[in-house]
Design a protein around this motif. Structure first.
Motif, PDB file in Angstrom:
ATOM      1  N   MET A  28       0.846  -1.191   0.000  1.00 19.63           N
ATOM      2  CA  MET A  28       0.000   0.000   0.000  1.00 19.63           C
ATOM      3  C   MET A  28       0.876   1.232   0.000  1.00 19.63           C
ATOM      4  O   MET A  28       1.774   1.365   0.818  1.00 19.63           O
ATOM      5  CB  MET A  28      -0.872   0.033   1.262  1.00 19.63           C
ATOM      6  N   ASP A  30       0.571   5.717  -0.456  1.00 15.97           N
ATOM      7  CA  ASP A  30      -0.417   6.762  -0.216  1.00 15.97           C
ATOM      8  C   ASP A  30      -1.405   6.884  -1.373  1.00 15.97           C
ATOM      9  O   ASP A  30      -2.531   7.339  -1.181  1.00 15.97           O
ATOM     10  CB  ASP A  30       0.287   8.108   0.023  1.00 15.97           C
ATOM     11  N   ARG A  33      -4.027   4.478  -0.481  1.00 15.82           N
ATOM     12  CA  ARG A  33      -4.754   4.897   0.718  1.00 15.82           C
ATOM     13  C   ARG A  33      -5.738   6.017   0.399  1.00 15.82           C
ATOM     14  O   ARG A  33      -6.867   6.047   0.886  1.00 15.82           O
ATOM     15  CB  ARG A  33      -3.776   5.354   1.797  1.00 15.82           C
ATOM     16  N   ARG A  34      -5.272   6.964  -0.388  1.00 19.19           N
ATOM     17  CA  ARG A  34      -6.158   8.077  -0.745  1.00 19.19           C
ATOM     18  C   ARG A  34      -7.351   7.552  -1.539  1.00 19.19           C
ATOM     19  O   ARG A  34      -8.500   7.961  -1.327  1.00 19.19           O
ATOM     20  CB  ARG A  34      -5.409   9.120  -1.569  1.00 19.19           C
ATOM     21  N   LEU A  36      -8.635   4.644  -1.390  1.00 17.39           N
ATOM     22  CA  LEU A  36      -9.522   3.939  -0.467  1.00 17.39           C
ATOM     23  C   LEU A  36     -10.368   4.915   0.337  1.00 17.39           C
ATOM     24  O   LEU A  36     -11.575   4.743   0.495  1.00 17.39           O
ATOM     25  CB  LEU A  36      -8.652   3.101   0.466  1.00 17.39           C
ATOM     26  N   GLN A  37      -9.738   5.972   0.816  1.00 19.13           N
ATOM     27  CA  GLN A  37     -10.478   6.979   1.588  1.00 19.13           C
ATOM     28  C   GLN A  37     -11.606   7.577   0.755  1.00 19.13           C
ATOM     29  O   GLN A  37     -12.732   7.725   1.209  1.00 19.13           O
ATOM     30  CB  GLN A  37      -9.552   8.116   2.019  1.00 19.13           C
ATOM     31  N   MET A  40     -14.393   5.165  -0.031  1.00 18.29           N
ATOM     32  CA  MET A  40     -15.187   4.956   1.180  1.00 18.29           C
ATOM     33  C   MET A  40     -16.189   6.090   1.367  1.00 18.29           C
ATOM     34  O   MET A  40     -17.329   5.876   1.776  1.00 18.29           O
ATOM     35  CB  MET A  40     -14.246   4.886   2.379  1.00 18.29           C
ATOM     36  N   HIS A  61      -0.158  12.000  -5.287  1.00 19.87           N
ATOM     37  CA  HIS A  61       0.896  11.390  -4.479  1.00 19.87           C
ATOM     38  C   HIS A  61       2.077  10.828  -5.259  1.00 19.87           C
ATOM     39  O   HIS A  61       3.112  10.543  -4.670  1.00 19.87           O
ATOM     40  CB  HIS A  61       0.304  10.254  -3.634  1.00 19.87           C
TER      41      HIS A  61
END
Lengths: 283, 250
Positions: A28, A30, A33-34, A36-37, A40, A61
């Protein structure tokens, strides 16, 4: 580490990935992660938006990095989420086969995934609507029939007027879709709740003969009764001139929809033209 | 299809080796680790709280998730935080060690390099920051039309769905109002017009340094009178923070 006595229960894990026993450990960054955020936050997104989102995350990123192929990108994320019983699941809208993605929580098998956003009586209204939808032949429940059940709701008493607004809230939050005064499940609800629905309504639930997933809207054979999703019908009958039921070989009487083509969609532009509703009603 | 039984009887839950969520060899060691199930449930709980920007207390976590395993709270919390950080880039921070209140902070914003020129380079909270910036520039309130003027310049429109923000009009007139970051007031007159003000939570949470960053990118320059106003605002914000005991990181 254990508290008290615990029963050991053997479970077998179904390995769902193509490489058999081995599983590449996901990395993973960033970018993921971004992504995914943001996924969500939206709950559910169509594939076109998902690709834009992915590119956006790279731009923020990792400007110089090559954009990973979407399927690999998502598998990567899923391999890290696996231990959390969360998954990015891919599905399709039932009316025209648009691919959609949702972040699905596999740990809670009930409507309680909506629980933090709705009151007890509202959740019960959803359950009632869900039951009517599943029991119906068309996959749609009329507003009238749902509202007639307000007296049976758990929790605080709800008036019909209020229930109408709650139904609209479900539509806004992408749990239900409304068409001409009738309600069916949004693809998000199907993705998130398929497991729950299959476990809770094993007799009433309908399954597509082609993809074997939960079926809410679709076409059915008038002779043997098997059902198929509209996009599954489109794909299955695409090459054939004389469509026949895959089960009983009888002539397939319904209009065959077109296979969803993302290229055609992009030409039409971002302002989405109203989709052809190919809901075929069974009488 | 994988399932995780949600009953509270906490029988030996299937788990994977902690620390290597996806082991690369086929054989997995199934250890009896009932804590793992609680970790998973706590992560779900924290994600809900994060989405809704609700405060998180130890009491709530014990009541709704941890239950019988309360003596393992610290361990469960630690493992859940690690997952949140690894998978979602979100940090769990304790903001009140006495009352055990926590908050979830998006680590990704800190690594964001701040090039806010193009429409697509704004994180979701960027929408709030732009609106706050416009209000701040106007004084204490900004008419809705002016807010939209600025947003339109960045490709965000009231009647058009945005691939990051969803429905921008709903976000700024409802969602952010409900979360108390903004206030949305109707002005006298016909046809009805509205204005935006800073909400109580924005006043408490947004530091002056962050405001400066946002406004610098909007304006592109600092007119001197504006600089003075900023300095005064910064002082009064610092005073308010010290008085109410809210920790301000400048």
């Amino acid at each position: 580490m254990e508290e008290g006595r615990a029963e050991r229960r053997r479970r077998t894990e179904a390995l769902s990935h193509p490489q058999g026993g081995t599983r590449r450990a996901g990395v993973m960054t960033d970018v993921h992660r971004r992504f995914l955020q943001l996924l969500m936050t939206h709950g559910v997104l169509e594939e076109w938006d998902v690709r834009r989102l992915q590119k956006h995350c790279y731009r923020v990123h990792d400007r110089t990095g090559a954009v990973e192929e979407l399927e690999d990108f998502i598998n990567n994320i899923n391999s890290v989420l696996e231990s959390l019983y969360i998954e990015i699941k891919k599905g399709a809208t039932e009316d025209d086969g648009r691919p959609v993605y949702a972040l699905v929580n596999l740990a809670t098998t009930s409507v309680s995934k909506m629980a933090s956003d709705f009151a007890e009586n509202e959740l019960d209204l959803f359950r009632k609507a869900l039951e009517l939808i599943i029991d119906s032949d068309t996959g749609f429940a009329s507003s009238t029939n749902i509202l007639n059940l307000v007296d049976q709701l758990k929790g605080k008493k709800m008036r019909k007027k209020e229930a109408e607004q709650v139904l609209q809230k479900f539509v806004q939050n992408k749990w239900l879709i409304e068409k001409e005064g009738e309600f069916t499940l949004h693809s998000r609800a199907i993705l998130e709740m398929e497991q729950y629905i299959r476990e809770t309504y094993p007799d009433a639930v309908k399954i597509c003969n082609i993809c074997h997933s939960l079926l809410i809207q679709g076409q059915s054979c008038e002779t043997c009764g098997i059902r198929m999703h509209l996009p599954c019908v489109a794909k299955y009958f695409q090459p054939s001139l004389e469509p026949r039921c895959p089960h009983c070989n009888d002539y397939w009487p319904h209009e065959i929809p077109e296979v969803f083509d993302p290229e055609k969609e992009r030409e039409a532009g971002p302002s989405k033209v109203s989709k052809r509703s190919l809901r075929s009603r069974q009488h | 299809m994988r399932t995780l039984s949600c009953t509270d009887s906490d029988e030996g839950a299937r788990s994977q080796d902690e620390g290597s969520p996806s082991s690369s060899n086929g054989a997995e060691v199934l250890r009896r680790d009932p804590l793992n199930k609680k970790v998973v449930l706590l992560v779900q709980f924290l994600l809900q709280k994060y989405k809704k920007r609700e405060p998180i207390t130890k009491a709530d976590m014990l009541k709704f998730v941890i239950k019988r395993y309360k003596y393992h709270f610290n361990e469960i919390l630690k493992r859940a935080s690690e997952h949140m950080e690894l998978a979602f880039g979100v940090d769990l921070k304790e903001v009140d060690p006495v009352r055990h209140c926590y908050t979830l902070v998006n680590k990704l914003d800190l690594t964001f390099d701040g090039t806010m020129h193009e429409e697509e380079n704004m994180p979701k909270t960027g929408l709030l920051m732009i609106v706050l910036g416009v209000i701040f520039m106007k004084g204490s309130c900004a008419p809705e039309e002016e807010v939209w003027e600025v947003l339109n310049m960045m490709g965000v429109y009231a009647e058009r769905k945005h691939f990051i923000y969803g429905e921008p009009k709903k976000v700024i007139t409802q969602d952010l109002v409900q979360l108390k970051y903004l206030e949305y007031r109707q002005l006298h007159g016909d046809p009805p017009r509205y204005e935006f003000l800073w909400g109580p939570r924005a006043r408490a949470e947004i530091t002056s340094k962050r405001k400066l960053e946002v406004n610098a990118t909007i304006l592109g320059a600092f007119p001197s009178h504006y600089e003075k106003a900023l300095r005064e605002e910064e002082e009064s914000l610092w005073n308010r923070c010290s008085q109410s005991g809210i920790y301000c990181n400048g």
